[in-house]
Design an enzyme around this catalytic site. Structure first.
Site, PDB file in Angstrom:
ATOM      1  N   SER B 185     -36.244  12.689  60.851  1.00 28.94           N
ATOM      2  CA  SER B 185     -37.394  12.842  61.710  1.00 28.94           C
ATOM      3  C   SER B 185     -37.601  14.018  62.549  1.00 28.94           C
ATOM      4  O   SER B 185     -38.505  14.548  62.871  1.00 28.94           O
ATOM      5  CB  SER B 185     -37.375  11.615  62.799  1.00 28.94           C
ATOM      6  OG  SER B 185     -36.496  11.896  63.553  1.00 28.94           O
ATOM      7  N   HIS B 213     -38.364   6.457  58.701  1.00 28.47           N
ATOM      8  CA  HIS B 213     -39.366   7.341  58.488  1.00 28.47           C
ATOM      9  C   HIS B 213     -39.815   7.435  57.102  1.00 28.47           C
ATOM     10  O   HIS B 213     -40.902   8.094  56.543  1.00 28.47           O
ATOM     11  CB  HIS B 213     -39.135   8.746  59.127  1.00 28.47           C
ATOM     12  CG  HIS B 213     -38.830   8.677  60.417  1.00 28.47           C
ATOM     13  ND1 HIS B 213     -39.653   9.224  61.196  1.00 28.47           N
ATOM     14  CD2 HIS B 213     -37.713   8.410  61.266  1.00 28.47           C
ATOM     15  CE1 HIS B 213     -39.375   9.124  62.740  1.00 28.47           C
ATOM     16  NE2 HIS B 213     -37.987   8.565  62.531  1.00 28.47           N
ATOM     17  N   LYS B 244     -43.242   3.204  63.351  1.00 30.30           N
ATOM     18  CA  LYS B 244     -43.653   4.425  62.684  1.00 30.30           C
ATOM     19  C   LYS B 244     -45.034   4.013  61.621  1.00 30.30           C
ATOM     20  O   LYS B 244     -46.032   3.788  62.176  1.00 30.30           O
ATOM     21  CB  LYS B 244     -42.688   4.956  61.882  1.00 30.30           C
ATOM     22  CG  LYS B 244     -41.675   4.710  62.257  1.00 30.30           C
ATOM     23  CD  LYS B 244     -41.089   5.745  63.539  1.00 30.30           C
ATOM     24  CE  LYS B 244     -39.780   5.762  64.019  1.00 30.30           C
ATOM     25  NZ  LYS B 244     -39.556   6.100  65.441  1.00 30.30           N
TER      26      LYS B 244
HETATM   27  C1  LIG Z   1     -34.115   7.107  62.371  1.00 30.50           C
HETATM   28  C2  LIG Z   1     -34.492   5.943  63.206  1.00 30.50           C
HETATM   29  N1  LIG Z   1     -33.839   4.840  63.263  1.00 30.50           N
HETATM   30  C3  LIG Z   1     -34.208   4.121  64.374  1.00 30.50           C
HETATM   31  C4  LIG Z   1     -35.083   4.118  65.120  1.00 30.50           C
HETATM   32  C5  LIG Z   1     -35.456   3.196  66.504  1.00 30.50           C
HETATM   33  O1  LIG Z   1     -36.830   2.389  66.127  1.00 30.50           O
HETATM   34  P1  LIG Z   1     -37.519   1.730  66.978  1.00 30.50           P
HETATM   35  O2  LIG Z   1     -38.572   2.710  67.787  1.00 30.50           O
HETATM   36  O3  LIG Z   1     -38.298   0.762  66.609  1.00 30.50           O
HETATM   37  O4  LIG Z   1     -36.686   1.387  68.258  1.00 30.50           O
HETATM   38  C6  LIG Z   1     -35.901   5.337  65.205  1.00 30.50           C
HETATM   39  C7  LIG Z   1     -37.108   6.016  65.925  1.00 30.50           C
HETATM   40  O5  LIG Z   1     -37.276   5.914  67.224  1.00 30.50           O
HETATM   41  C8  LIG Z   1     -35.561   6.408  64.224  1.00 30.50           C
HETATM   42  O6  LIG Z   1     -36.234   7.786  64.307  1.00 30.50           O
END
Ligand SMILES: Cc1ncc(COP(=O)(O)O)c(C=O)c1O
Lengths: 90, 405
Positions: B185, B213, B244
């Site tokens: 990301s 993502h 997302k």
């Molecule tokens: C690669 C990745 N994994 C997990 C998450 C966590 O997701 P969430 O926002 O649903 O807690 C995110 C986002 O912040 C992320 O970019």
């Protein structure tokens, strides 16, 4: 960070110390050597990313993997050398 | 160090950011009625620093589904999935996710963070090994730490380094969980997933893919990076988020290869935290249907991404990776990145400022993320704001620049 030495087959604690000192060459004045018991972050002033980089080079030279659970235990060359030596013994 | 001295140290590192002269971290965004426009500190801006890849946060079908659900099922469940917090809608979403991914089973969590921490810390335990990509998300590191397993990192996106690590483990490779992400990301680079799958199969290890993502943004049907690279059957576990592409909040773990249902009675982050509210689940289900029904959303997203990527490259920016929904421009220093961030904001474009220590490879980055909901005019304004930055802040001559990392 300094250049790495040739791969070493049988590894002693002293090999590890020498290797690490060689890698840290660029952080001290020419001709000086970082002592085994100098705290790499608090005394030598390395960032934890620099320490990581040294460890990654050691992993390549000695063909080992260093567990990240143990990163917090590494303060000095001596700590690092002892653990690297054990890992090469596995 | 006393208990609270840590807070003072933390404040000092925040002061460093403040000293750059911007208020980029935790900027308050007022959004009204649109997935791509908002107001920050009194300026109307185009939002190009979100994860709203498909622009579904204001889609009428998703909004209606949420409104109807809050009217009929209430504002919250007041309980965890294992106690009183599993409603029909949670089970339906799990079934629909399984169908969409062609998985044996899927488990829905309250956030993606919780999905990672819970799943990883439960799948692996003391005596097991985790080998994770060095650029992994905080929730992956956290889950690994909590697991009690021995944890190693492999160099970011480097299947050869992964292979070395698995070889060094010998027989323990068969007790190893490898973890990688799909689309990363921050730099917008994509993992060599197919090769990672081949390596882990060669050594008999397991693979967990965090597809946060790439779900909805990649693959012919939007099933993510594994679909895109043709290795869905090789991935053992997929985790992801609803925050997302699906435009809500929540997370999941799914598997084609294994029945993960038994984990429900073991994952503490599933058993001891409240389940998602029905309105959140309802909009997520509506969004999931739209991913299937409207492939043109993905086409629009990628067209927008390619337009911006090629324009920024021509303007002389150093870019983090090939064109993808996340386009990172690598700046020379934190100060230059902060100045550029402010200049973009003044020009009416909000992106993310990413500077050390929180940035990959200690880089200073402007992270621009695209959305299917960006109009052609909004893409024009993003590009013209960046051209101001190029004109005033980039030192490189145009001809020599336009490289990639
Ligand atoms: C690669 C990745 N994994 C997990 C998450 C966590 O997701 P969430 O926002 O649903 O807690 C995110 C986002 O912040 C992320 O970019």
């Amino acid at each position: 960070m300094g250049r790495v030495l040739r791969p070493i087959v049988m590894t002693t604690y002293n090999d590890c110390v020498a290797q690490i000192q060689q890698m840290l060459q660029s952080t001290v004045a020419k001709g000086e050597v970082v002592g085994e018991d100098v705290d790499l972050i608090e005394e030598l002033g390395l960032a934890s990313l620099d320490v990581m980089e040294v460890i990654e080079q050691l992993e390549d030279v000695f063909d080992i993997s260093f567990p990240i659970n143990e990163l917090g235990d590494v303060r000095t060359i001596s700590d690092l050398a002892r653990r690297v030596q054990q890992l090469t013994d596995r | 160090m006393s208990l609270l001295e840590k807070l003072e140290a933390a404040q000092r590192s925040q002061d460093v950011l403040q000293a750059l002269g911007v208020h980029a971290i935790g900027a308050t965004i007022d959004v009204a009625g649109s997935a791509t426009e908002g107001e920050i500190a009194g300026n109307r801006v185009v939002l190009a620093g979100t994860n709203n890849y498909l622009g579904l946060t204001f889609d009428p079908e998703c909004v209606d589904a949420a409104v109807n659900a809050v009217r009929s099922h209430g504002t919250g469940t007041t309980g965890s999935r294992l106690a009183n917090g599993t409603y029909g809608c949670h089970a339906s979403l799990e079934q629909e996710l399984s169908d969409f991914l062609d998985a044996r089973s899927a488990i829905v969590f309250t956030t993606g963070y919780v999905a990672n921490v819970g799943t990883i810390s439960t799948l692996a335990g003391p005596g097991d090994v985790i080998v994770l990509d060095a650029d992994s998300h905080a929730s992956i590191y956290e889950g690994a730490k909590l697991s009690g397993a021995e944890v190693y990192r492999f160099r970011h996106n480097d299947p050869e380094d992964l292979a070395k690590r698995l070889r060094r483990l010998g027989e323990r490779a068969s007790r190893t969980l490898v973890i990688a992400e799909g689309l990363y990301s921050m730099l917008g680079d994509v993992s060599p997933l197919k090769e990672i799958c081949e390596v882990k199969d060669r050594y008999g290890a397991y693979l967990l893919l965090d597809d946060a993502h790439s779900f909805g943004t990649m693959g012919t049907n939007g099933r993510g990076l594994a679909e895109d690279q043709g290795c869905e059957d090789q991935v053992d576990f997929i985790t992801g988020t609803f925050s997302k592409s699906l435009g809500s909040v929540g997370g999941y773990c799914a598997s084609r290869r294994h029945d993960i249902n038994p984990l429900r009675a073991q994952i503490r982050a599933y058993m001891f935290t409240a389940s998602s509210t029905p309105s959140v689940i309802a909009s997520t289900r509506a969004a999931l249907k739209l991913i299937g029904k409207r492939p043109e959303l993905r086409t629009r997203l990628w067209n927008n991404a390619k337009r911006v990527h090629s324009a920024l490259s021509q303007l002389g920016f150093t870019l983090g990776a090939d064109a993808s929904p996340v386009i990172a421009t690598i700046m020379d220093s934190p100060q230059q990145a902060a100045d550029a961030w402010q200049m973009l904001l003044d020009a009416g474009v909000y992106v993310n400022l990413v500077v050390p220590p929180g940035a990959p490879k200690n880089l200073s980055i402007l992270r621009c993320s695209l959305s299917a909901a960006h109009s052609a005019e909004q893409i024009d304004s993003i590009i013209s704001a960046y051209s101001l930055v190029a004109e005033h802040l980039l030192s490189r001559p145009k001809a020599a620049a336009g490289g990639s990392l």
